[in-house]
Design a protein around this motif. Structure first.
Motif, PDB file in Angstrom:
ATOM      1  N   PHE A   1      -9.962  -3.360   2.327  1.00  0.00           N
ATOM      2  CA  PHE A   1     -10.181  -2.047   2.951  1.00  0.00           C
ATOM      3  C   PHE A   1     -11.426  -1.337   2.421  1.00  0.00           C
ATOM      4  O   PHE A   1     -12.250  -0.854   3.213  1.00  0.00           O
ATOM      5  N   PRO A   2     -11.620  -1.238   1.115  1.00  0.00           N
ATOM      6  CA  PRO A   2     -12.859  -0.589   0.637  1.00  0.00           C
ATOM      7  C   PRO A   2     -14.121  -1.334   1.054  1.00  0.00           C
ATOM      8  O   PRO A   2     -15.143  -0.695   1.363  1.00  0.00           O
ATOM      9  N   LYS A   3     -14.070  -2.652   1.078  1.00  0.00           N
ATOM     10  CA  LYS A   3     -15.260  -3.431   1.429  1.00  0.00           C
ATOM     11  C   LYS A   3     -15.719  -3.132   2.853  1.00  0.00           C
ATOM     12  O   LYS A   3     -16.918  -3.074   3.137  1.00  0.00           O
ATOM     13  N   ILE A   4     -14.769  -2.943   3.758  1.00  0.00           N
ATOM     14  CA  ILE A   4     -15.095  -2.795   5.175  1.00  0.00           C
ATOM     15  C   ILE A   4     -15.212  -1.330   5.594  1.00  0.00           C
ATOM     16  O   ILE A   4     -16.100  -0.970   6.366  1.00  0.00           O
ATOM     17  N   LEU A   5     -14.337  -0.488   5.072  1.00  0.00           N
ATOM     18  CA  LEU A   5     -14.294   0.901   5.541  1.00  0.00           C
ATOM     19  C   LEU A   5     -15.077   1.875   4.668  1.00  0.00           C
ATOM     20  O   LEU A   5     -15.386   2.986   5.094  1.00  0.00           O
ATOM     21  N   LYS A   6     -15.341   1.483   3.447  1.00  0.00           N
ATOM     22  CA  LYS A   6     -16.211   2.248   2.540  1.00  0.00           C
ATOM     23  C   LYS A   6     -15.896   3.740   2.534  1.00  0.00           C
ATOM     24  O   LYS A   6     -14.798   4.136   2.176  1.00  0.00           O
ATOM     25  N   SER A   7     -16.836   4.569   2.930  1.00  0.00           N
ATOM     26  CA  SER A   7     -16.689   6.025   2.799  1.00  0.00           C
ATOM     27  C   SER A   7     -15.646   6.617   3.741  1.00  0.00           C
ATOM     28  O   SER A   7     -15.312   7.800   3.623  1.00  0.00           O
ATOM     29  N   LYS A   8     -15.114   5.827   4.656  1.00  0.00           N
ATOM     30  CA  LYS A   8     -14.048   6.319   5.529  1.00  0.00           C
ATOM     31  C   LYS A   8     -12.743   6.524   4.752  1.00  0.00           C
ATOM     32  O   LYS A   8     -11.853   7.239   5.206  1.00  0.00           O
ATOM     33  N   ILE A   9     -12.636   5.880   3.592  1.00  0.00           N
ATOM     34  CA  ILE A   9     -11.448   6.040   2.754  1.00  0.00           C
ATOM     35  C   ILE A   9     -11.543   7.367   2.010  1.00  0.00           C
ATOM     36  O   ILE A   9     -12.471   7.588   1.230  1.00  0.00           O
ATOM     37  N   LYS A  10     -10.574   8.244   2.253  1.00  0.00           N
ATOM     38  CA  LYS A  10     -10.593   9.589   1.669  1.00  0.00           C
ATOM     39  C   LYS A  10      -9.470   9.811   0.655  1.00  0.00           C
ATOM     40  O   LYS A  10      -9.532  10.746  -0.137  1.00  0.00           O
ATOM     41  N   GLU A  11      -8.431   8.995   0.721  1.00  0.00           N
ATOM     42  CA  GLU A  11      -7.323   9.104  -0.237  1.00  0.00           C
ATOM     43  C   GLU A  11      -6.735   7.710  -0.429  1.00  0.00           C
ATOM     44  O   GLU A  11      -6.815   6.862   0.471  1.00  0.00           O
ATOM     45  N   VAL A  12      -6.161   7.469  -1.603  1.00  0.00           N
ATOM     46  CA  VAL A  12      -5.590   6.160  -1.927  1.00  0.00           C
ATOM     47  C   VAL A  12      -4.155   6.345  -2.419  1.00  0.00           C
ATOM     48  O   VAL A  12      -3.864   7.251  -3.203  1.00  0.00           O
ATOM     49  N   HIS A  13      -3.247   5.482  -1.941  1.00  0.00           N
ATOM     50  CA  HIS A  13      -1.880   5.409  -2.454  1.00  0.00           C
ATOM     51  C   HIS A  13      -1.753   4.133  -3.279  1.00  0.00           C
ATOM     52  O   HIS A  13      -2.212   3.073  -2.847  1.00  0.00           O
ATOM     53  N   ILE A  14      -1.097   4.245  -4.417  1.00  0.00           N
ATOM     54  CA  ILE A  14      -0.990   3.079  -5.294  1.00  0.00           C
ATOM     55  C   ILE A  14       0.362   3.060  -5.991  1.00  0.00           C
ATOM     56  O   ILE A  14       0.970   4.112  -6.230  1.00  0.00           O
ATOM     57  N   SER A  15       0.831   1.868  -6.302  1.00  0.00           N
ATOM     58  CA  SER A  15       2.062   1.680  -7.075  1.00  0.00           C
ATOM     59  C   SER A  15       2.094   0.237  -7.551  1.00  0.00           C
ATOM     60  O   SER A  15       1.278  -0.591  -7.141  1.00  0.00           O
ATOM     61  N   GLY A  16       3.052  -0.062  -8.432  1.00  0.00           N
ATOM     62  CA  GLY A  16       3.262  -1.441  -8.812  1.00  0.00           C
ATOM     63  C   GLY A  16       3.824  -2.241  -7.650  1.00  0.00           C
ATOM     64  O   GLY A  16       4.496  -1.689  -6.774  1.00  0.00           O
ATOM     65  N   VAL A  17       3.534  -3.538  -7.633  1.00  0.00           N
ATOM     66  CA  VAL A  17       3.970  -4.417  -6.541  1.00  0.00           C
ATOM     67  C   VAL A  17       4.702  -5.627  -7.117  1.00  0.00           C
ATOM     68  O   VAL A  17       4.191  -6.299  -8.015  1.00  0.00           O
ATOM     69  N   ILE A  18       5.893  -5.879  -6.591  1.00  0.00           N
ATOM     70  CA  ILE A  18       6.686  -7.046  -6.985  1.00  0.00           C
ATOM     71  C   ILE A  18       7.081  -7.798  -5.725  1.00  0.00           C
ATOM     72  O   ILE A  18       7.717  -7.231  -4.827  1.00  0.00           O
ATOM     73  N   ASN A  19       6.707  -9.073  -5.636  1.00  0.00           N
ATOM     74  CA  ASN A  19       7.024  -9.891  -4.458  1.00  0.00           C
ATOM     75  C   ASN A  19       6.593  -9.216  -3.153  1.00  0.00           C
ATOM     76  O   ASN A  19       7.336  -9.201  -2.165  1.00  0.00           O
ATOM     77  N   PHE A  20       5.398  -8.636  -3.186  1.00  0.00           N
ATOM     78  CA  PHE A  20       4.769  -7.989  -2.033  1.00  0.00           C
ATOM     79  C   PHE A  20       5.484  -6.708  -1.590  1.00  0.00           C
ATOM     80  O   PHE A  20       5.243  -6.213  -0.495  1.00  0.00           O
ATOM     81  N   HIS A  21       6.362  -6.174  -2.433  1.00  0.00           N
ATOM     82  CA  HIS A  21       7.009  -4.885  -2.182  1.00  0.00           C
ATOM     83  C   HIS A  21       6.470  -3.862  -3.176  1.00  0.00           C
ATOM     84  O   HIS A  21       6.305  -4.169  -4.371  1.00  0.00           O
ATOM     85  N   ASP A  22       6.231  -2.625  -2.692  1.00  0.00           N
ATOM     86  CA  ASP A  22       5.576  -1.627  -3.529  1.00  0.00           C
ATOM     87  C   ASP A  22       6.540  -0.543  -4.000  1.00  0.00           C
ATOM     88  O   ASP A  22       7.755  -0.697  -3.929  1.00  0.00           O
ATOM     89  N   HIS A  23       5.979   0.536  -4.532  1.00  0.00           N
ATOM     90  CA  HIS A  23       6.679   1.724  -5.038  1.00  0.00           C
ATOM     91  C   HIS A  23       7.277   1.531  -6.429  1.00  0.00           C
ATOM     92  O   HIS A  23       8.131   2.322  -6.847  1.00  0.00           O
TER      93      HIS A  23
END
Length: 261
Positions: A188-210
């Motif tokens: 996403f950052p590579k392609i959308l660059k400055s269009k990204i205005k906010e980021v959500h993040i969490s730990g990921v286990i077996n492709f599940h987040d939060h």
């Protein structure tokens, strides 16, 4: 880059929101960004305004979505769903103005319609409401974790965003990208660059987040590097499900190792 927290994932698990947030913000220097969900603001607006005044908090607003009790779907073609989505988007913008929030985030949820028809409905919702934004405010569309959603890849977003001016941007959910592609290439950052205005993040286990950032296998170094390469200066919001403030404190310590290097 700034680190913040979304209240929504921890809200149902807490006995006292005020105590929880005071523990977090007293303990963590520099954590001043909070994402709030519109459907919780009727109850907490006065408290949040006071918190902003006392602790210099910055807010962003997240509109209810299909998995909220309000069942808001910005990509549904039914008259009832369209009216519901319009109601909640306008209410989100209203609260964003009260909280002096710069960003209002919406989900492009699964639709029974073909993707292009679903995107036209989403486009109409957005364009109907841009006129209500204050100067500097933006509507953000969040990337979703599955192919069945109308918007889940950076190239889909790139094409969709051409329909709007600079009042529309992207909320990059890192866990959603990992869940969608089953890898950690952080496209996403590579392609959308400055269009990204906010980021959500969490730990990921077996492709599940939060999860807390101290759990799972998220490549936090590469994730932060992908943002550093586009000179991202916005907030990184923890979407962590926990009733223990220590999980937030430890996650902040973990991400600081990479942000501050």
């Amino acid at each position: 880059m700034r680190v913040g927290i979304s209240i929504k994932p921890v809200l149902p698990l807490m006995e006292d929101l005020q105590e929880f947030l005071e523990d977090i913000f007293v303990e963590l220097d520099g954590m001043k960004d909070i994402e709030v969900h519109t459907n919780d603001l009727d109850e907490f607006t006065i408290f949040l305004l006071n918190l902003a005044k006392n602790l210099k908090i910055r807010y962003s607003v997240h509109c209810p979505h299909f998995y909220s009790p309000q069942r808001v779907n910005f990509c549904s073609g039914s008259k009832k769903d369209i009216e519901n989505a319009e109601f909640w988007l306008k209410k989100s913008i209203k609260y964003a103005k009260e909280l002096k929030s710069k960003y209002i985030t919406i989900h492009p949820d699964v639709s029974k319609l073909p993707k292009e028809e679903a995107l036209k409905i989403l486009e109409k919702h957005i364009k109907n409401n841009l006129k209500y934004l204050n100067k500097g405010q933006k509507l953000l569309v969040e990337n979703m974790p599955g192919e069945d959603y109308p918007l889940s890849t950076p190239n889909e977003f790139k094409h969709f965003l051409k329909r709007f001016d600079n009042k529309v941007g992207v909320c990059w959910d890192v866990g959603h990208e990992i869940g969608r592609f089953k890898n950690q290439k952080f496209e996403f950052p590579k392609i959308l660059k400055s269009k990204i205005k906010e980021v959500h993040i969490s730990g990921v286990i077996n492709f599940h987040d939060h999860y807390p950032l101290t759990k799972g296998n998220l490549n936090l170094f590469e994730c932060i590097e992908s943002l550093r390469k586009i000179n991202y200066k916005g907030s990184i919001i923890f979407e962590i499900v926990t009733k223990n403030p220590i999980d937030i404190i430890n996650s902040k310590s973990e991400i600081d190792r990479f942000i501050r290097n």
